[in-house]
Design an enzyme around this catalytic site. Structure first.
Site: not given
Length: 144
Positions: A78-80
């Site tokens: 999850q890069f967010t």
């Protein structure tokens, strides 16, 4: 590296209507890699996560580890987690690692956890994933 860990009684990840990872009791881990993150950080965080004692024992005391309860890991990229929302209303992700680097660290983290004897299920890097979970507690930790 940023990790959001949730103690769950169950969790799953679905991509295009197909379940690609599913666990019962254990941890749902949202995994984000940033610029400059290393394999050493992956090992340090994985060891910390595996050793955490956040499950209740027979007396109701938070004193048992993942291994003690026979739990599993569901690791979702999850890069967010690296969203910067300080300016304006649209987050920027400048601090997130480039996809090829982030994926390599994600895969390393998963492989390292497996090498430590953990049952690990995964999400699908770069896919539009639907994550479902039943948070136990709720018990949620943020690790960096």
């Amino acid at each position: 590296m940023k990790i959001v860990l949730q103690r769950v009684t169950s969790a799953s990840v679905t991509v295009d209507g197909n379940v690609c990872g599913e666990i019962g009791c254990g941890y749902l881990i949202l995994f984000g890699a940033g610029h400059g993150d290393t394999e050493e950080q992956c090992r340090r965080l994985a060891d910390k996560i595996i050793g955490l004692r956040i499950f209740s024992d027979e007396n109701g005391k938070i004193n048992r580890s993942l291994a003690d309860v026979g739990g599993s890991l569901l690791v979702v990229p999850q890069f967010t987690l690296y969203a910067d929302c300080r300016k304006g209303n649209r987050p920027n992700f400048i601090q997130a690692a480039k996809p090829e680097t982030a994926n390599a660290l994600y895969e390393y983290f998963v492989a390292y956890c497996r090498s430590k004897g953990q049952n690990v299920e995964t999400g699908c890097f770069g896919a539009d994933m639907k994550v479902s979970l039943l948070n136990d507690g709720p018990f949620t930790l943020v690790l960096e």
